[in-house]
Design an enzyme around this catalytic site. Structure first.
Site, PDB file in Angstrom:
ATOM      1  N   ASN A  35       0.870  -0.830  -0.059  1.00  0.00           N
ATOM      2  CA  ASN A  35      -0.485   0.379   0.033  1.00  0.00           C
ATOM      3  C   ASN A  35       1.154   1.504   0.094  1.00  0.00           C
ATOM      4  N   SER A 124      -5.603   1.337  17.358  1.00  0.00           N
ATOM      5  CA  SER A 124      -6.264   2.371  16.679  1.00  0.00           C
ATOM      6  C   SER A 124      -7.476   2.444  18.087  1.00  0.00           C
ATOM      7  N   ALA A 125      -7.958   3.972  17.815  1.00  0.00           N
ATOM      8  CA  ALA A 125      -8.390   4.407  19.254  1.00  0.00           C
ATOM      9  C   ALA A 125     -10.257   3.707  18.449  1.00  0.00           C
ATOM     10  N   THR A 126     -10.508   2.848  17.315  1.00  0.00           N
ATOM     11  CA  THR A 126     -11.429   1.503  17.089  1.00  0.00           C
ATOM     12  C   THR A 126     -11.395   0.866  17.977  1.00  0.00           C
ATOM     13  N   TYR A 148     -10.897  -5.774  11.259  1.00  0.00           N
ATOM     14  CA  TYR A 148      -9.803  -4.938  11.148  1.00  0.00           C
ATOM     15  C   TYR A 148      -9.722  -4.040  13.146  1.00  0.00           C
ATOM     16  N   LYS A 152      -6.573  -5.145  16.018  1.00  0.00           N
ATOM     17  CA  LYS A 152      -5.928  -4.220  16.950  1.00  0.00           C
ATOM     18  C   LYS A 152      -6.068  -4.671  18.205  1.00  0.00           C
ATOM     19  N   TYR A 176      -4.462   5.264  17.909  1.00  0.00           N
ATOM     20  CA  TYR A 176      -4.287   5.993  17.255  1.00  0.00           C
ATOM     21  C   TYR A 176      -5.735   7.330  17.166  1.00  0.00           C
ATOM     22  N   PHE A 177      -5.923   8.122  17.335  1.00  0.00           N
ATOM     23  CA  PHE A 177      -7.580   9.000  16.926  1.00  0.00           C
ATOM     24  C   PHE A 177      -8.095   9.097  14.712  1.00  0.00           C
ATOM     25  N   ASN A 197     -12.201   6.102   1.952  1.00  0.00           N
ATOM     26  CA  ASN A 197     -12.983   6.008   2.909  1.00  0.00           C
ATOM     27  C   ASN A 197     -13.028   7.463   3.535  1.00  0.00           C
ATOM     28  N   GLY A 291     -21.849   0.923  10.964  1.00  0.00           N
ATOM     29  CA  GLY A 291     -20.321   0.753  12.119  1.00  0.00           C
ATOM     30  C   GLY A 291     -20.251   1.926  12.671  1.00  0.00           C
ATOM     31  N   ASP A 292     -20.461   3.076  11.965  1.00  0.00           N
ATOM     32  CA  ASP A 292     -19.657   4.627  12.581  1.00  0.00           C
ATOM     33  C   ASP A 292     -21.101   4.799  14.681  1.00  0.00           C
TER      34      ASP A 292
HETATM   35  P1  NAD Z   1      -0.633   2.787   5.455  1.00  0.00           P
HETATM   36  O1  NAD Z   1      -0.883   1.686   4.399  1.00  0.00           O
HETATM   37  O2  NAD Z   1       0.026   3.801   4.126  1.00  0.00           O
HETATM   38  O3  NAD Z   1       0.989   1.941   5.451  1.00  0.00           O
HETATM   39  C1  NAD Z   1       1.048   0.565   6.284  1.00  0.00           C
HETATM   40  C2  NAD Z   1       2.439   0.224   5.250  1.00  0.00           C
HETATM   41  O4  NAD Z   1       2.504  -1.200   6.198  1.00  0.00           O
HETATM   42  C3  NAD Z   1       2.664   0.279   3.533  1.00  0.00           C
HETATM   43  O5  NAD Z   1       3.301   0.730   3.164  1.00  0.00           O
HETATM   44  C4  NAD Z   1       1.984  -1.281   3.282  1.00  0.00           C
HETATM   45  O6  NAD Z   1       2.687  -1.386   2.416  1.00  0.00           O
HETATM   46  C5  NAD Z   1       2.737  -2.439   4.644  1.00  0.00           C
HETATM   47  N1  NAD Z   1       2.820  -3.419   4.314  1.00  0.00           N
HETATM   48  C6  NAD Z   1       1.155  -4.019   4.525  1.00  0.00           C
HETATM   49  N2  NAD Z   1       1.429  -5.825   5.397  1.00  0.00           N
HETATM   50  C7  NAD Z   1       2.558  -5.819   5.739  1.00  0.00           C
HETATM   51  C8  NAD Z   1       3.420  -6.852   5.511  1.00  0.00           C
HETATM   52  N3  NAD Z   1       2.921  -8.105   5.934  1.00  0.00           N
HETATM   53  N4  NAD Z   1       5.043  -6.718   5.406  1.00  0.00           N
HETATM   54  C9  NAD Z   1       5.663  -5.580   5.363  1.00  0.00           C
HETATM   55  N5  NAD Z   1       5.043  -4.261   5.083  1.00  0.00           N
HETATM   56  C10 NAD Z   1       3.441  -4.370   4.941  1.00  0.00           C
HETATM   57  O7  NAD Z   1      -1.229   2.766   6.812  1.00  0.00           O
HETATM   58  P2  NAD Z   1      -1.220   3.949   7.611  1.00  0.00           P
HETATM   59  O8  NAD Z   1      -2.134   4.962   7.966  1.00  0.00           O
HETATM   60  O9  NAD Z   1       0.745   4.489   8.060  1.00  0.00           O
HETATM   61  O10 NAD Z   1      -1.255   3.454   9.088  1.00  0.00           O
HETATM   62  C11 NAD Z   1       0.209   2.448   9.756  1.00  0.00           C
HETATM   63  C12 NAD Z   1      -0.671   1.832  11.196  1.00  0.00           C
HETATM   64  O11 NAD Z   1      -1.257   2.222  11.574  1.00  0.00           O
HETATM   65  C13 NAD Z   1      -1.625   0.695  10.224  1.00  0.00           C
HETATM   66  O12 NAD Z   1      -1.194  -0.616  11.328  1.00  0.00           O
HETATM   67  C14 NAD Z   1      -2.809   1.181  11.168  1.00  0.00           C
HETATM   68  O13 NAD Z   1      -3.869  -0.443  11.373  1.00  0.00           O
HETATM   69  C15 NAD Z   1      -2.522   2.337  12.220  1.00  0.00           C
HETATM   70  N6  NAD Z   1      -3.445   3.014  12.315  1.00  0.00           N
HETATM   71  C16 NAD Z   1      -3.507   3.731  10.781  1.00  0.00           C
HETATM   72  C17 NAD Z   1      -4.308   4.744  11.131  1.00  0.00           C
HETATM   73  C18 NAD Z   1      -5.294   5.652  10.290  1.00  0.00           C
HETATM   74  O14 NAD Z   1      -6.506   6.051  10.243  1.00  0.00           O
HETATM   75  N7  NAD Z   1      -4.495   6.080   9.546  1.00  0.00           N
HETATM   76  C19 NAD Z   1      -5.163   4.803  12.411  1.00  0.00           C
HETATM   77  C20 NAD Z   1      -5.192   4.063  13.570  1.00  0.00           C
HETATM   78  C21 NAD Z   1      -4.250   2.682  13.100  1.00  0.00           C
HETATM   79  C1  WQD Z   2     -14.660  10.365   9.834  1.00  0.00           C
HETATM   80  C2  WQD Z   2     -15.806  11.027   9.853  1.00  0.00           C
HETATM   81  C3  WQD Z   2     -18.080   9.797   9.374  1.00  0.00           C
HETATM   82  C4  WQD Z   2     -16.098  10.161   5.323  1.00  0.00           C
HETATM   83  C5  WQD Z   2     -11.636   5.354  10.704  1.00  0.00           C
HETATM   84  C6  WQD Z   2     -11.476   4.199  10.995  1.00  0.00           C
HETATM   85  C7  WQD Z   2     -10.239   3.879  12.514  1.00  0.00           C
HETATM   86  C8  WQD Z   2      -8.959   4.358  11.743  1.00  0.00           C
HETATM   87  C9  WQD Z   2      -8.829   5.750  11.117  1.00  0.00           C
HETATM   88  C10 WQD Z   2      -7.842   3.739  11.198  1.00  0.00           C
HETATM   89  C11 WQD Z   2     -17.130   9.922  10.775  1.00  0.00           C
HETATM   90  C12 WQD Z   2     -17.741  10.619   8.520  1.00  0.00           C
HETATM   91  C13 WQD Z   2     -16.170   9.591   6.643  1.00  0.00           C
HETATM   92  C14 WQD Z   2     -17.125  10.598   4.335  1.00  0.00           C
HETATM   93  C15 WQD Z   2     -18.312  12.147   5.684  1.00  0.00           C
HETATM   94  N1  WQD Z   2      -8.736   3.453  10.722  1.00  0.00           N
HETATM   95  N2  WQD Z   2     -17.607  10.693   7.232  1.00  0.00           N
HETATM   96  N3  WQD Z   2     -18.272  10.905   4.550  1.00  0.00           N
HETATM   97  O1  WQD Z   2     -14.460   6.362  10.313  1.00  0.00           O
HETATM   98  O2  WQD Z   2     -13.514   7.578  12.393  1.00  0.00           O
HETATM   99  O3  WQD Z   2     -12.021   6.251  11.217  1.00  0.00           O
HETATM  100  O4  WQD Z   2      -9.893   5.947   9.695  1.00  0.00           O
HETATM  101  O5  WQD Z   2      -6.503   2.734  10.884  1.00  0.00           O
HETATM  102  O6  WQD Z   2     -10.432   2.238  12.993  1.00  0.00           O
HETATM  103  O7  WQD Z   2     -12.500   3.436  11.460  1.00  0.00           O
HETATM  104  O8  WQD Z   2     -12.654   8.657  10.744  1.00  0.00           O
HETATM  105  O9  WQD Z   2     -12.447   9.283   7.995  1.00  0.00           O
HETATM  106  O10 WQD Z   2     -13.644   7.864   7.848  1.00  0.00           O
HETATM  107  O11 WQD Z   2     -14.498   9.454   9.106  1.00  0.00           O
HETATM  108  O12 WQD Z   2     -19.212  11.804   6.782  1.00  0.00           O
HETATM  109  O13 WQD Z   2     -16.743  10.245   2.797  1.00  0.00           O
HETATM  110  O14 WQD Z   2     -16.460  11.624   8.625  1.00  0.00           O
HETATM  111  O15 WQD Z   2     -19.029   9.545   8.991  1.00  0.00           O
HETATM  112  O16 WQD Z   2     -18.669  10.542  11.160  1.00  0.00           O
HETATM  113  P1  WQD Z   2     -13.148   7.046  11.258  1.00  0.00           P
HETATM  114  P2  WQD Z   2     -13.411   8.583   8.779  1.00  0.00           P
END
Ligand code: NAD
Ligand code: WQD
Length: 331
Positions: A35, A124-126, A148, A152, A176-177, A197, A291-292
């Site tokens: 990714n 994740s805050a999820t 997902y 976590k 993370y939030f 998304n 799910g929200d």
């Molecule tokens: P991202 O997809 O940009 O980064 C994840 C990276 O991991 C990518 O570069 C992908 O190529 C690599 N990867 C995935 N599976 C792999 C594997 N098996 N081996 C080697 N590399 C692999 O995502 P991000 O937003 O930078 O998220 C990083 C971490 O934080 C993730 O674990 C995600 O679940 C967590 N997280 C993200 C968010 C968010 O909203 N972005 C929120 C909470 C937690």
């Molecule tokens: C934020 C707000 C939506 C898109 C997700 C994952 C969480 C973490 C972060 C993981 C919500 C609203 C969104 C749109 C909208 N991920 N929205 N129109 O759902 O808080 O968290 O990402 O790694 O685990 O669940 O984030 O950015 O999708 O949504 O109205 O097109 O925006 O309903 O209230 P969310 P989000």
């Protein structure tokens, strides 16, 4: 310290690599690029003027992981690598459970074998589910609505049990939030595949004209204006939170929220984006997204007290920096 950053070519991993290099650490990235792109690491080098060692490997593959640990004296691991699309995890749970949980176990095992004691995990805050806001680290976790989120919660449990059996292992579980924003250089940021998304990348693509209008998922929540409230955190603040967690890591399991403690509604975020960038964002209100939850924001006091870390950047900077990266991003 020599830090192994799994998923270091991704969104949060690349920004954290910048912060680690700037703090004087050496960074070794392991990423299978499922990714992300290797060029992101060139941008990290360009920003920091420092080198990175890169292994294009899958971190569920124990032979590949072992070779990284045997090639370097690793002082700590930050485990970002994972799949993160909530909807995709509902359609393909096995891919999510396998990738996100096996990777955690393979890395923890390599740490045991090579005597690596520091482990920082991207949670994740999820995991709080639909608790009462603000979410605090000592709350009982509630079920998440998707595989997902469960990966976590399970990874947190696995790492906690490993520490119980090996009390000298030091683990930081970072919840993370909602990470948004980008490096101020405009060189690195979030590049979603397909239609985003998440809210902020959707808004930036509307601003660019790639998408026609934002669809706001519901305006009948019990919030300030009826739209969903989230704790948006600038990815550079999040990156600095990892450096603080690593620097302050002691034996045992430590859980920290990485959030600002401030909730922002969807409409408030749209207005902040318009104000920050002078661009109108068209939107329509549609049904709630399954799910929200209504509100999700952090009690951010523990990280402040124990790590001396607070998020410094406001929602206007998040909107400005997200847009700068989107404009620069040619795709
Ligand atoms: P991202 O997809 O940009 O980064 C994840 C990276 O991991 C990518 O570069 C992908 O190529 C690599 N990867 C995935 N599976 C792999 C594997 N098996 N081996 C080697 N590399 C692999 O995502 P991000 O937003 O930078 O998220 C990083 C971490 O934080 C993730 O674990 C995600 O679940 C967590 N997280 C993200 C968010 C968010 O909203 N972005 C929120 C909470 C937690
Ligand atoms: C934020 C707000 C939506 C898109 C997700 C994952 C969480 C973490 C972060 C993981 C919500 C609203 C969104 C749109 C909208 N991920 N929205 N129109 O759902 O808080 O968290 O990402 O790694 O685990 O669940 O984030 O950015 O999708 O949504 O109205 O097109 O925006 O309903 O209230 P969310 P989000």
């Amino acid at each position: 310290m020599n830090i192994l950053v799994t998923g270091g070519a991704g969104y949060i991993g690349s920004h954290t690599s910048v912060a680690l290099l700037e703090a004087g650490h050496t960074v070794i990235v392991a990423d299978n690029l499922c990714n992300s792109k290797a060029e992101t690491l060139d941008k990290v080098k360009q920003i920091t003027k420092k080198e990175i060692t890169f292994y294009q490997i899958d971190v569920t593959d124990k032979v590949s992981v072992d070779s990284v640990f045997s090639n370097h004296h690793i002082d700590g691991v930050i485990h970002f690598a994972g799949l993160k699309a909530v909807g995709e995890s509902v359609d393909n749970p096995l891919a999510y459970y396998y990738n996100n949980i096996v990777s955690t176990m393979v890395l923890a095992k390599a740490c045991q074998k090579y005597g690596v004691r520091r482990f920082v995990f991207s949670s994740s805050a999820t995991v709080y589910g639909d608790n009462t806001v603000p979410f605090a680290e000592n709350m009982n976790l509630l079920p998440t609505t998707n595989p997902y989120g469960e990966t976590k919660a399970m990874s947190e449990r696995i790492l906690t049990d490993i520490v119980k059996a090996n009390p000298t292992f030091s683990v930081s579980l970072l919840r993370y939030f909602n990470p948004v924003g980008a490096h101020e250089s405009g060189l690195i940021g979030e590049v979603p595949i397909g239609i985003p998304n998440n809210l902020m990348p959707y808004v930036t693509q509307v601003a660019k004209g790639k998408l026609e209008k934002l669809r706001v998922f519901g305006d009948d929540y019990p919030t300030v204006d009826g739209t969903g409230v989230r704790d948006y955190i600038h990815v550079l603040d999040l990156a600095e939170g990892h450096v603080a967690a690593l620097d302050n890591l002691t034996e045992g399991v430590h859980i920290y929220n990485l959030g600002t403690g401030q909730g922002t509604s969807v409409i408030e975020l749209v207005k902040a984006f318009e104000e920050a960038n002078g661009i109108k964002i068209s939107y329509e209100i549609i049904d709630r997204r399954p799910g929200d939850i209504a509100s999700c924001y952090a009690d951010a006091s523990k990280a402040k007290q124990e790590l001396g870390w607070v998020a410094k950047r406001d929602v206007i900077s998040m909107c400005r920096d997200s847009w700068r990266f989107e404009k620069n991003n040619k795709e």
